[in-house]
Scaffold this motif. Structure first.
Motif: not given
Length: 323
Positions: A149, A177-178, A181, A184, A203-204, A206-208, A210, A229
């Motif tokens: 990360d 996920d950190v 994320s 983005c 978590v990761g 749904q960040a993708i 965006t 996701t």
């Protein structure tokens, strides 16, 4: 032939890509041998022992590639000898951290393509060198590397976050996920490969979703991703053209979310289908997604799906894999 000047001969040789043809040209005479070396733009090195001689003969390289282990001194020599490099391929060279860092730093001004597949032992220091350099990378492959990360943080904070269009992180098992994320922050990212990054969850994912510039996304074998996701991807990634969900837990709701998507061309669902998955679900997607060209599923589902779908739909959209 004798009337050809160096400039004319160099221009001609710069258009000759076939190695055998270039070798034949270099054997015509000493002048042609010299000009072949001066006009060579790419070099694949198998044996580091030949490196000093090769670099002296080819001073204008823009592409350097090796798949064998090289020392810090070897890579430092490349950095010193090849100031014009724009493409670097360094498979399995994880131990030579200082040399890799020197090479990246030296080539920063021109570097657009960096492939470090299999460089498992490269630490985040190398990625810090990439992030802190002024390079305008467009392609970066770190598949099978030990990037963490923190390494992704260095990348996304650097100038290359504004230029990278293709990022390959397959089998980078230390990424969570950190780190994902943070992606983005990449302004023009079009192709992202996260296959086998086993720590990723929704978590990761749904960040993708965006990252609206995405066109190609590989999420193969990410078993912790759910329809949260996939629905988010369908809703937000409006430019997505190719989506690989091989061996993911894909539900009917996930498929239905892509109905009406304007850009999706190919959907890979190999080993995603369960016993309650109906051909009618895939058929509705094929008919309801105007841009769709292919849905890829495993060969073992051929008979079941052929029975549940119209022949015209099958022949047009459905592709079977022997995987």
């Amino acid at each position: 032939m004798n009337k050809l000047g160096d400039d004319e001969l160099g221009l001609i040789l710069s258009l000759v890509a076939d190695p055998d043809d270039r070798k034949s040209a270099s054997e015509v005479c000493k002048g042609w041998w010299i000009m072949e070396g001066l006009s060579r733009s790419s070099l694949l090195v198998d044996d580091p022992d030949h490196l000093p001689r090769l670099l002296a003969r080819y001073p204008n390289l823009t592409t350097f590639e090796t798949h064998n282990q090289m020392s810090n001194a070897d890579l430092a020599l490349v950095a010193q000898s090849c100031p014009k490099l724009s493409t670097i391929v360094l498979g399995r060279n994880g131990d030579a951290l200082l040399g890799i860092t020197a090479l990246i730093t030296s080539a920063a001004h021109n570097l657009t393509h960096l492939d470090m597949d299999g460089c498992w032992f490269v630490t985040d220091q190398a990625f810090e060198a990439i992030g802190s350099s002024s390079c305008a990378l467009r392609f970066l492959s770190l598949r099978g590397s030990s990037v963490t990360d923190d390494g992704l943080r260095f990348l996304t904070n650097g100038s290359c976050s504004k230029t990278i269009k293709q990022l390959k992180l397959e089998s980078c098992c230390h990424i969570t996920d950190v780190g994902v994320s943070l992606l983005c922050m990449m302004r023009v990212l079009e192709e992202l490969d996260l296959a086998f990054c086993a720590q990723l969850t929704d978590v990761g994912g749904q960040a993708i979703s965006t990252i609206q510039t995405l066109k190609v996304l590989n999420l193969a074998c990410l078993i912790d991703l759910t329809e949260q996701t996939f629905v988010a991807l369908a809703k937000n990634c409006i430019n997505l053209e190719v989506l690989i969900l091989q061996e993911c837990e894909v539900t009917a709701t996930s498929i239905h979310a892509f109905l009406g998507h304007k850009c999706l061309r190919s959907l890979n669902l190999i080993s995603c289908l369960s016993d309650d998955f109906k051909g009618s679900i895939l058929e509705s997607l094929a008919l309801g997604c105007p841009s769709l060209e292919s849905i890829v599923v495993q060969e073992s589902w051929r008979e079941k799906l052929l029975q549940e779908m119209q022949k015209s739909t099958v022949s047009r959209f459905l592709h079977f894999s022997h995987f």
